[in-house]
Design a protein around this motif. Sequence first.
Motif, PDB file in Angstrom:
ATOM      1  N   GLY A   1     -29.250  -6.185 -21.617  1.00 30.39           N
ATOM      2  CA  GLY A   1     -28.439  -6.359 -22.819  1.00 30.39           C
ATOM      3  C   GLY A   1     -27.792  -5.071 -23.282  1.00 30.39           C
ATOM      4  N   SER A   2     -28.462  -3.943 -23.040  1.00 30.66           N
ATOM      5  CA  SER A   2     -27.894  -2.665 -23.475  1.00 30.66           C
ATOM      6  C   SER A   2     -26.631  -2.309 -22.702  1.00 30.66           C
ATOM      7  CB  SER A   2     -28.929  -1.545 -23.340  1.00 30.66           C
ATOM      8  OG  SER A   2     -29.126  -1.212 -21.985  1.00 30.66           O
ATOM      9  N   LEU A   3     -26.447  -2.906 -21.519  1.00 33.19           N
ATOM     10  CA  LEU A   3     -25.222  -2.647 -20.759  1.00 33.19           C
ATOM     11  C   LEU A   3     -23.984  -3.193 -21.475  1.00 33.19           C
ATOM     12  CD1 LEU A   3     -26.336  -3.399 -17.094  1.00 33.19           C
ATOM     13  CD2 LEU A   3     -25.975  -1.173 -18.156  1.00 33.19           C
ATOM     14  N   GLN A   4     -24.193  -4.136 -22.385  1.00 33.88           N
ATOM     15  CA  GLN A   4     -23.071  -4.722 -23.122  1.00 33.88           C
ATOM     16  C   GLN A   4     -22.672  -3.887 -24.340  1.00 33.88           C
ATOM     17  OE1 GLN A   4     -21.540  -7.299 -21.702  1.00 33.88           O
ATOM     18  NE2 GLN A   4     -23.089  -7.001 -20.132  1.00 33.88           N
ATOM     19  N   LEU A   5     -23.498  -2.909 -24.694  1.00 38.01           N
ATOM     20  CA  LEU A   5     -23.230  -2.072 -25.859  1.00 38.01           C
ATOM     21  C   LEU A   5     -22.451  -0.836 -25.444  1.00 38.01           C
ATOM     22  CD1 LEU A   5     -26.774  -2.297 -27.467  1.00 38.01           C
ATOM     23  CD2 LEU A   5     -24.711  -3.514 -28.188  1.00 38.01           C
ATOM     24  N   PRO A   6     -21.716  -0.244 -26.378  1.00 36.38           N
ATOM     25  CA  PRO A   6     -20.978   0.979 -26.038  1.00 36.38           C
ATOM     26  C   PRO A   6     -21.934   2.111 -25.673  1.00 36.38           C
ATOM     27  CG  PRO A   6     -20.558   0.314 -28.322  1.00 36.38           C
ATOM     28  CD  PRO A   6     -21.510  -0.667 -27.743  1.00 36.38           C
ATOM     29  N   GLU A   7     -21.468   2.995 -24.778  1.00 36.01           N
ATOM     30  CA  GLU A   7     -22.277   4.135 -24.349  1.00 36.01           C
ATOM     31  C   GLU A   7     -22.601   5.036 -25.527  1.00 36.01           C
ATOM     32  OE1 GLU A   7     -23.730   4.804 -21.540  1.00 36.01           O
ATOM     33  OE2 GLU A   7     -22.916   3.020 -20.604  1.00 36.01           O
ATOM     34  N   GLY A   8     -23.765   5.652 -25.453  1.00 39.79           N
ATOM     35  CA  GLY A   8     -24.185   6.539 -26.525  1.00 39.79           C
ATOM     36  C   GLY A   8     -24.660   5.724 -27.718  1.00 39.79           C
ATOM     37  N   GLY A   9     -25.253   6.384 -28.661  1.00 46.57           N
ATOM     38  CA  GLY A   9     -25.687   5.731 -29.886  1.00 46.57           C
ATOM     39  C   GLY A   9     -26.619   4.571 -29.647  1.00 46.57           C
TER      40      GLY A   9
END
Length: 122
Positions: free
Chosen positions: A89-97
């Motif tokens: 799921g984190s792959l769908q979020l913007p990089e960083g933060g």
Amino acid sequence: MLFDDIRNGAVDRLAIGLSGLCLVHCVASAIFVAVLASAGGLLLHPMIHEVGLMFAIALGIVALGRGILDHGFMMPSAVGGLGLGVMAGSLQLPEGGLGTVYTVLGVSILALGHDLNRRARS
């Protein structure tokens, strides 16, 4: 020989080590990007994360799946699967933060699943 290594928890130890490397990569990348923004493109390339997730899934299937067959406990696999899901799921979020936070959380949960699997074998 390979099945003996799997039974003795070697694959779980390898997977925990890979989780640790992923954790170091995520934290180091975030710090490195903050310091040297021009080099961040290479370390944060999506392909690195996708290939890493592929390895994590493959090791999870082998180690956690074999653990179910050996000791019969589903909890380590359920915890590991949750960690893999958070990582995916984190792959769908913007990089960083927030993406980094969810990746670190997923890797930590996955490492916990492998540790539970290793302990269940003893």
